[in-house]
Design a protein around this motif. Structure first.
Motif, short mmCIF file in Angstrom:
data_model
loop_
_atom_site.label_atom_id
_atom_site.label_comp_id
_atom_site.label_asym_id
_atom_site.label_seq_id
_atom_site.Cartn_x
_atom_site.Cartn_y
_atom_site.Cartn_z
N ARG A 50 0.83 -1.21 0.00
CA ARG A 50 0.00 0.00 0.00
C ARG A 50 0.87 1.26 0.00
O ARG A 50 0.56 2.23 -0.66
CB ARG A 50 -0.95 0.03 1.20
N GLU A 51 1.96 1.23 0.75
CA GLU A 51 2.87 2.37 0.78
C GLU A 51 3.43 2.64 -0.62
O GLU A 51 3.52 3.80 -1.05
CB GLU A 51 4.01 2.13 1.77
N LYS A 52 3.83 1.59 -1.33
CA LYS A 52 4.34 1.75 -2.70
C LYS A 52 3.26 2.32 -3.61
O LYS A 52 3.53 3.19 -4.44
CB LYS A 52 4.84 0.42 -3.25
N LEU A 53 2.03 1.86 -3.44
CA LEU A 53 0.91 2.36 -4.23
C LEU A 53 0.66 3.84 -3.94
O LEU A 53 0.46 4.64 -4.86
CB LEU A 53 -0.35 1.53 -3.96
N GLU A 54 0.68 4.21 -2.68
CA GLU A 54 0.45 5.61 -2.30
C GLU A 54 1.58 6.51 -2.79
O GLU A 54 1.34 7.64 -3.21
CB GLU A 54 0.27 5.71 -0.79
N LEU A 55 2.82 6.02 -2.75
CA LEU A 55 3.95 6.79 -3.28
C LEU A 55 3.79 7.02 -4.78
O LEU A 55 4.03 8.12 -5.27
CB LEU A 55 5.27 6.07 -2.99
N CYS A 56 3.39 5.99 -5.48
CA CYS A 56 3.17 6.12 -6.91
C CYS A 56 2.06 7.12 -7.20
O CYS A 56 2.19 7.98 -8.08
CB CYS A 56 2.83 4.75 -7.51
N ASP A 57 1.00 7.03 -6.43
CA ASP A 57 -0.13 7.95 -6.62
C ASP A 57 0.29 9.39 -6.36
O ASP A 57 -0.07 10.31 -7.10
CB ASP A 57 -1.29 7.55 -5.71
N ALA A 58 1.08 9.60 -5.32
CA ALA A 58 1.56 10.95 -5.00
C ALA A 58 2.48 11.46 -6.11
O ALA A 58 2.42 12.64 -6.49
CB ALA A 58 2.29 10.94 -3.66
N ARG A 59 3.32 10.58 -6.64
CA ARG A 59 4.23 10.96 -7.71
C ARG A 59 3.45 11.38 -8.96
O ARG A 59 3.76 12.37 -9.61
CB ARG A 59 5.17 9.78 -8.02
N LEU A 60 2.40 10.63 -9.27
CA LEU A 60 1.59 10.95 -10.44
C LEU A 60 0.76 12.21 -10.23
O LEU A 60 0.54 12.97 -11.16
CB LEU A 60 0.66 9.79 -10.79
N SER A 61 0.32 12.42 -9.03
CA SER A 61 -0.48 13.61 -8.74
C SER A 61 0.35 14.89 -8.85
O SER A 61 -0.18 15.95 -9.14
CB SER A 61 -1.08 13.52 -7.34
N ALA A 62 1.66 14.75 -8.61
CA ALA A 62 2.54 15.91 -8.66
C ALA A 62 2.84 16.33 -10.10
O ALA A 62 3.26 17.45 -10.34
CB ALA A 62 3.84 15.61 -7.92
N ARG A 63 2.65 15.43 -11.03
CA ARG A 63 2.95 15.72 -12.44
C ARG A 63 1.68 16.08 -13.19
O ARG A 63 0.62 15.51 -12.97
CB ARG A 63 3.59 14.52 -13.10
N CYS A 70 -0.10 3.53 -12.13
CA CYS A 70 0.22 2.77 -10.92
C CYS A 70 -0.41 1.37 -10.97
O CYS A 70 -0.69 0.78 -9.92
CB CYS A 70 -0.25 3.52 -9.69
N THR A 71 -0.62 0.85 -12.14
CA THR A 71 -1.28 -0.44 -12.30
C THR A 71 -0.50 -1.56 -11.61
O THR A 71 -1.09 -2.38 -10.90
CB THR A 71 -1.45 -0.78 -13.79
N GLU A 72 0.80 -1.59 -11.80
CA GLU A 72 1.62 -2.64 -11.20
C GLU A 72 1.54 -2.59 -9.68
O GLU A 72 1.37 -3.63 -9.02
CB GLU A 72 3.07 -2.50 -11.65
N GLU A 73 1.62 -1.40 -9.11
CA GLU A 73 1.56 -1.25 -7.66
C GLU A 73 0.19 -1.65 -7.12
O GLU A 73 0.09 -2.27 -6.06
CB GLU A 73 1.88 0.20 -7.26
N LEU A 74 -0.86 -1.30 -7.87
CA LEU A 74 -2.21 -1.70 -7.46
C LEU A 74 -2.36 -3.20 -7.47
O LEU A 74 -2.87 -3.80 -6.52
CB LEU A 74 -3.26 -1.07 -8.38
N PHE A 75 -1.89 -3.84 -8.53
CA PHE A 75 -1.98 -5.30 -8.63
C PHE A 75 -1.16 -5.98 -7.54
O PHE A 75 -1.56 -7.00 -6.99
CB PHE A 75 -1.55 -5.79 -10.00
N ASP A 76 0.00 -5.42 -7.22
CA ASP A 76 0.82 -5.99 -6.14
C ASP A 76 0.09 -5.93 -4.81
O ASP A 76 0.10 -6.90 -4.03
CB ASP A 76 2.16 -5.26 -6.03
N PHE A 77 -0.56 -4.79 -4.53
CA PHE A 77 -1.31 -4.66 -3.28
C PHE A 77 -2.48 -5.63 -3.24
O PHE A 77 -2.68 -6.34 -2.25
CB PHE A 77 -1.81 -3.23 -3.11
N LEU A 78 -3.26 -5.68 -4.32
CA LEU A 78 -4.42 -6.57 -4.36
C LEU A 78 -4.00 -8.04 -4.26
O LEU A 78 -4.67 -8.84 -3.60
CB LEU A 78 -5.24 -6.34 -5.63
N HIS A 79 -2.89 -8.38 -4.88
CA HIS A 79 -2.39 -9.76 -4.81
C HIS A 79 -2.01 -10.12 -3.38
O HIS A 79 -2.36 -11.19 -2.88
CB HIS A 79 -1.19 -9.94 -5.75
N ALA A 80 -1.28 -9.21 -2.71
CA ALA A 80 -0.87 -9.48 -1.33
C ALA A 80 -2.09 -9.63 -0.41
O ALA A 80 -2.15 -10.54 0.41
CB ALA A 80 0.04 -8.35 -0.83
N ARG A 81 -3.06 -8.75 -0.58
CA ARG A 81 -4.27 -8.82 0.26
C ARG A 81 -5.07 -10.08 -0.03
O ARG A 81 -5.47 -10.80 0.89
CB ARG A 81 -5.13 -7.58 0.03
#
Length: 94
Positions: A50-63, A70-81
Motif C-alpha cells: 500500500r505504501e508503494k501504491l500511495e507513493l506512486c499515486d503521489a508521484r503521479l499527482s505531482a505531475r 500505478c497499475t503494477e503497484e495496485l496489482f501488487d497490493f491486491l495480490h498481497a491482500r
C-alpha cells in the motif's frame, strides 16, 4: 364496524413491528470477506504494498503530464491482500 377497523389497524401495526425487527436483524449481519480484508490490509506485506501504491499515486499527482500508471503497484497490493484472504476466508465459512 369500528371493531373491524381497529383489528385491521392493529394487524398493520404488528406487521410494521415485524418488519422493523427483520431490518434490525439484517443490519447486524457482517460480511466475513470485508472483515478479513480489513485484517489482511494490516499485515506487513500489505502495508508495504500500500505504501508503494500511495507513493506512486503521489508521484503521479505531482505531475501534470505523464504516461506512467500505478497499475503494477495496485496489482501488487491486491495480490498481497487476496493471498492473505484466501488462507483465512474458508476457515470462517460454514
Amino acid at each position: 364496524m369500528v371493531q373491524g377497523r381497529l383489528l385491521c389497524w392493529r394487524r398493520k401495526g404488528s406487521r410494521a413491528e415485524e418488519e422493523e425487527e427483520e431490518e434490525e436483524e439484517e443490519a447486524e449481519l457482517v460480511d466475513p470477506l470485508t472483515t478479513i480484508r480489513e485484517q489482511c490490509e494490516q499485515t506487513e506485506k500489505c502495508v508495504k504494498a500500500r505504501e508503494k501504491l500511495e507513493l506512486c499515486d503521489a508521484r503521479l499527482s505531482a505531475r501534470s503530464r505523464t504516461q506512467e500508471e500505478c497499475t503494477e503497484e495496485l496489482f501488487d497490493f491486491l495480490h498481497a491482500r487476496d493471498h492473505c484472504v484466501a488462507h483465512k476466508l474458508f476457515k470462517n465459512l460454514k
